[in-house]
Design a protein around this motif. Sequence first.
Motif, PDB file in Angstrom:
ATOM      1  N   ILE A 109       0.837  -1.201   0.000  1.00 39.64           N
ATOM      2  CA  ILE A 109       0.000   0.000   0.000  1.00 39.64           C
ATOM      3  C   ILE A 109       0.869   1.248   0.000  1.00 39.64           C
ATOM      4  CG2 ILE A 109      -1.661   1.343   1.343  1.00 39.64           C
ATOM      5  CD1 ILE A 109      -2.858  -1.282   2.319  1.00 39.64           C
ATOM      6  N   ALA A 110       1.906   1.242   0.825  1.00 33.13           N
ATOM      7  CA  ALA A 110       2.797   2.398   0.896  1.00 33.13           C
ATOM      8  C   ALA A 110       3.424   2.691  -0.457  1.00 33.13           C
ATOM      9  CB  ALA A 110       3.886   2.160   1.946  1.00 33.13           C
ATOM     10  N   GLU A 111       3.868   1.652  -1.147  1.00 32.27           N
ATOM     11  CA  GLU A 111       4.541   1.857  -2.429  1.00 32.27           C
ATOM     12  C   GLU A 111       3.588   2.427  -3.475  1.00 32.27           C
ATOM     13  OE1 GLU A 111       8.238   1.859  -4.386  1.00 32.27           O
ATOM     14  OE2 GLU A 111       7.618   1.676  -2.280  1.00 32.27           O
ATOM     15  N   VAL A 112       2.338   1.981  -3.469  1.00 32.60           N
ATOM     16  CA  VAL A 112       1.353   2.538  -4.399  1.00 32.60           C
ATOM     17  C   VAL A 112       1.097   4.009  -4.076  1.00 32.60           C
ATOM     18  CG1 VAL A 112      -1.027   2.397  -5.214  1.00 32.60           C
ATOM     19  CG2 VAL A 112       0.274   0.313  -4.839  1.00 32.60           C
ATOM     20  N   MET A 113       1.022   4.344  -2.800  1.00 30.40           N
ATOM     21  CA  MET A 113       0.823   5.740  -2.420  1.00 30.40           C
ATOM     22  C   MET A 113       2.018   6.618  -2.777  1.00 30.40           C
ATOM     23  SD  MET A 113      -1.295   6.039   1.105  1.00 30.40           S
ATOM     24  CE  MET A 113      -3.079   5.831   1.045  1.00 30.40           C
ATOM     25  N   LEU A 114       3.168   5.983  -2.977  1.00 31.52           N
ATOM     26  CA  LEU A 114       4.371   6.729  -3.368  1.00 31.52           C
ATOM     27  C   LEU A 114       4.568   6.736  -4.878  1.00 31.52           C
ATOM     28  CD1 LEU A 114       6.785   5.501  -0.552  1.00 31.52           C
ATOM     29  CD2 LEU A 114       5.737   7.769  -0.776  1.00 31.52           C
ATOM     30  N   GLY A 115       3.594   6.170  -5.627  1.00 28.06           N
ATOM     31  CA  GLY A 115       3.644   6.314  -7.071  1.00 28.06           C
ATOM     32  C   GLY A 115       3.812   5.057  -7.881  1.00 28.06           C
ATOM     33  N   ALA A 116       3.940   3.891  -7.256  1.00 31.32           N
ATOM     34  CA  ALA A 116       4.116   2.652  -8.016  1.00 31.32           C
ATOM     35  C   ALA A 116       2.798   2.232  -8.661  1.00 31.32           C
ATOM     36  CB  ALA A 116       4.620   1.531  -7.104  1.00 31.32           C
ATOM     37  N   ASP A 117       2.900   1.553  -9.809  1.00 33.52           N
ATOM     38  CA  ASP A 117       1.705   0.988 -10.428  1.00 33.52           C
ATOM     39  C   ASP A 117       1.233  -0.193  -9.595  1.00 33.52           C
ATOM     40  OD1 ASP A 117       1.750   2.764 -12.568  1.00 33.52           O
ATOM     41  OD2 ASP A 117       3.049   1.482 -13.772  1.00 33.52           O
ATOM     42  N   PRO A 118      -0.058  -0.249  -9.275  1.00 32.47           N
ATOM     43  CA  PRO A 118      -0.543  -1.362  -8.447  1.00 32.47           C
ATOM     44  C   PRO A 118      -0.708  -2.636  -9.262  1.00 32.47           C
ATOM     45  CG  PRO A 118      -2.335   0.158  -8.990  1.00 32.47           C
ATOM     46  CD  PRO A 118      -1.081   0.754  -9.562  1.00 32.47           C
ATOM     47  N   TRP A 180       1.020  10.392   5.234  1.00 30.78           N
ATOM     48  CA  TRP A 180       1.033   9.377   6.291  1.00 30.78           C
ATOM     49  C   TRP A 180      -0.364   9.067   6.801  1.00 30.78           C
ATOM     50  CZ3 TRP A 180       3.836   5.599   8.011  1.00 30.78           C
ATOM     51  CH2 TRP A 180       3.486   4.998   9.221  1.00 30.78           C
ATOM     52  N   ASP A 181      -1.202  10.081   6.988  1.00 31.16           N
ATOM     53  CA  ASP A 181      -2.553   9.848   7.482  1.00 31.16           C
ATOM     54  C   ASP A 181      -3.370   9.037   6.483  1.00 31.16           C
ATOM     55  OD1 ASP A 181      -1.975  11.205   9.789  1.00 31.16           O
ATOM     56  OD2 ASP A 181      -2.947  13.074   9.183  1.00 31.16           O
ATOM     57  N   TRP A 182      -3.189   9.295   5.191  1.00 25.40           N
ATOM     58  CA  TRP A 182      -3.880   8.495   4.177  1.00 25.40           C
ATOM     59  C   TRP A 182      -3.482   7.029   4.311  1.00 25.40           C
ATOM     60  CZ3 TRP A 182      -2.396  11.492  -0.944  1.00 25.40           C
ATOM     61  CH2 TRP A 182      -2.748  12.837  -0.825  1.00 25.40           C
ATOM     62  N   PHE A 183      -2.187   6.817   4.450  1.00 22.49           N
ATOM     63  CA  PHE A 183      -1.655   5.462   4.544  1.00 22.49           C
ATOM     64  C   PHE A 183      -2.190   4.733   5.775  1.00 22.49           C
ATOM     65  CE2 PHE A 183       1.815   2.791   6.321  1.00 22.49           C
ATOM     66  CZ  PHE A 183       1.783   1.771   5.390  1.00 22.49           C
ATOM     67  N   ALA A 184      -2.166   5.410   6.916  1.00 20.43           N
ATOM     68  CA  ALA A 184      -2.645   4.786   8.151  1.00 20.43           C
ATOM     69  C   ALA A 184      -4.121   4.410   8.028  1.00 20.43           C
ATOM     70  CB  ALA A 184      -2.427   5.735   9.326  1.00 20.43           C
ATOM     71  N   GLU A 185      -4.902   5.267   7.392  1.00 18.70           N
ATOM     72  CA  GLU A 185      -6.325   5.002   7.201  1.00 18.70           C
ATOM     73  C   GLU A 185      -6.540   3.794   6.288  1.00 18.70           C
ATOM     74  OE1 GLU A 185      -9.921   7.359   4.983  1.00 18.70           O
ATOM     75  OE2 GLU A 185      -8.633   8.552   6.307  1.00 18.70           O
ATOM     76  N   GLU A 186      -5.726   3.710   5.236  1.00 15.49           N
ATOM     77  CA  GLU A 186      -5.858   2.604   4.293  1.00 15.49           C
ATOM     78  C   GLU A 186      -5.489   1.281   4.956  1.00 15.49           C
ATOM     79  OE1 GLU A 186      -7.125   1.996   0.267  1.00 15.49           O
ATOM     80  OE2 GLU A 186      -7.190   3.678   1.662  1.00 15.49           O
ATOM     81  N   CYS A 187      -4.454   1.275   5.764  1.00 14.79           N
ATOM     82  CA  CYS A 187      -4.055   0.045   6.465  1.00 14.79           C
ATOM     83  C   CYS A 187      -5.116  -0.372   7.479  1.00 14.79           C
ATOM     84  CB  CYS A 187      -2.706   0.247   7.148  1.00 14.79           C
ATOM     85  SG  CYS A 187      -1.299   0.307   6.027  1.00 14.79           S
ATOM     86  N   ALA A 188      -5.685   0.588   8.202  1.00 20.93           N
ATOM     87  CA  ALA A 188      -6.739   0.269   9.164  1.00 20.93           C
ATOM     88  C   ALA A 188      -7.957  -0.312   8.457  1.00 20.93           C
ATOM     89  CB  ALA A 188      -7.126   1.524   9.944  1.00 20.93           C
ATOM     90  N   ARG A 189      -8.260   0.221   7.283  1.00 17.25           N
ATOM     91  CA  ARG A 189      -9.410  -0.282   6.522  1.00 17.25           C
ATOM     92  C   ARG A 189      -9.171  -1.724   6.069  1.00 17.25           C
ATOM     93  NH1 ARG A 189     -10.126   3.878   3.114  1.00 17.25           N
ATOM     94  NH2 ARG A 189     -11.817   4.766   4.356  1.00 17.25           N
ATOM     95  N   LEU A 190      -7.937  -2.044   5.695  1.00 16.39           N
ATOM     96  CA  LEU A 190      -7.626  -3.418   5.295  1.00 16.39           C
ATOM     97  C   LEU A 190      -7.823  -4.375   6.465  1.00 16.39           C
ATOM     98  CD1 LEU A 190      -6.593  -5.596   3.413  1.00 16.39           C
ATOM     99  CD2 LEU A 190      -4.251  -4.834   3.885  1.00 16.39           C
TER     100      LEU A 190
END
Length: 358
Positions: A109-118, A180-190
């Motif tokens: 998830i972090a790598e996608v948020m940093l610009g990687a193709d999912p 960072w807040d986006w990432f934390a929210e996405e991980c919590a949702r998973l």
Amino acid sequence: MDAESQDLAWVDDPVQAQALAQRLRGLSALAVDTEFVRQQTYRARLGLIQIHDGTRPVLVDPLPAGVLDALREVFTAPIPLIIHSASEDLEVLGQAFGQVPTQLFDTQIAEVMLGADPPPGYQKLVQRELGIELPKQAQRTDWLKRPLDAEQLRYAAEDVAWLPTIADRQRDALTRLGRWDWFAEECARLCERVRAAQDPNPHLKIKSCERFTPLQQQRLWRLLRWRDAEAMARDRPKNWILDQGVAVRVALLDRIDRSSLESATQIDGRASPRVAAKIEAVLAQAASEQELKIPLARPLEEAEKQRAQDLREHVQIKAEELGIAPEFLCNRRGLEHWARYGELPEDLRGWRQRLLAL
């Protein structure tokens, strides 16, 4: 165990596991991976837990009695687990320790948020970030067999060896970019999604479901929910209970009788009277209140198609500004839901809704 050439530790008894647990309690985060087998079961059979103890990889054999009990306190504590592509690992850890982990750092998830193709794979991520090529040969190992050979052990150890370094880099980059807040929210949702277990509306994931009539969708919902419940109760793969293609064909039948059902159950030219009889019994039951209230998919109307296209263009512009994949920012399901109802689906709200000003 053949681990002489490996910079790793092997834990396969409760005393060793208790000593490991004591060391792990001092860590601020825990890099973890799992290996499992699930070809013939609904629930994955845990074959190995890989942990980075802050110094080196530790491979934990969960099969001997008492090993998992010794680690239960660690894996049910609110300590972040660093995992790459965590959904199946969270599921199998939840089964092993009786609780799905609540704190997560998913490097995918972090790598996608940093610009990687999912979705970015772990091997390519390690190669790109660290210039290290990981072994691939042991991917199809039966992780329940013992002993594991040196190649299998090395493969398993490498899956956690570089996670702490990658997570540190990603944490710094996410913080620097204000994500960072986006990432934390996405991980919590998973984590929440894995805890939810059974999908309440599996029919909505079937391709072209919006073209089905309400009766066909209700029939499909009933069959898929029955399949999922049976698979869980009998601990067998879902497609062993009812092939998804068969469920769709049955849902689209003009009439329900034994002959039509047997024709619909054909796979590779062979019908299954046994499956047809079970389906007939399931469909003979009266519709439940829950079934009568399920959400029904429908095609977009012309005005809704335009709304979806407008949002797609908005998402594309915003994604280009951020340097992230537009389908990660808002996928097709999210676009169509917003076009119909004026809001994103619940699991896509939060940071996406704020960012897109919806």
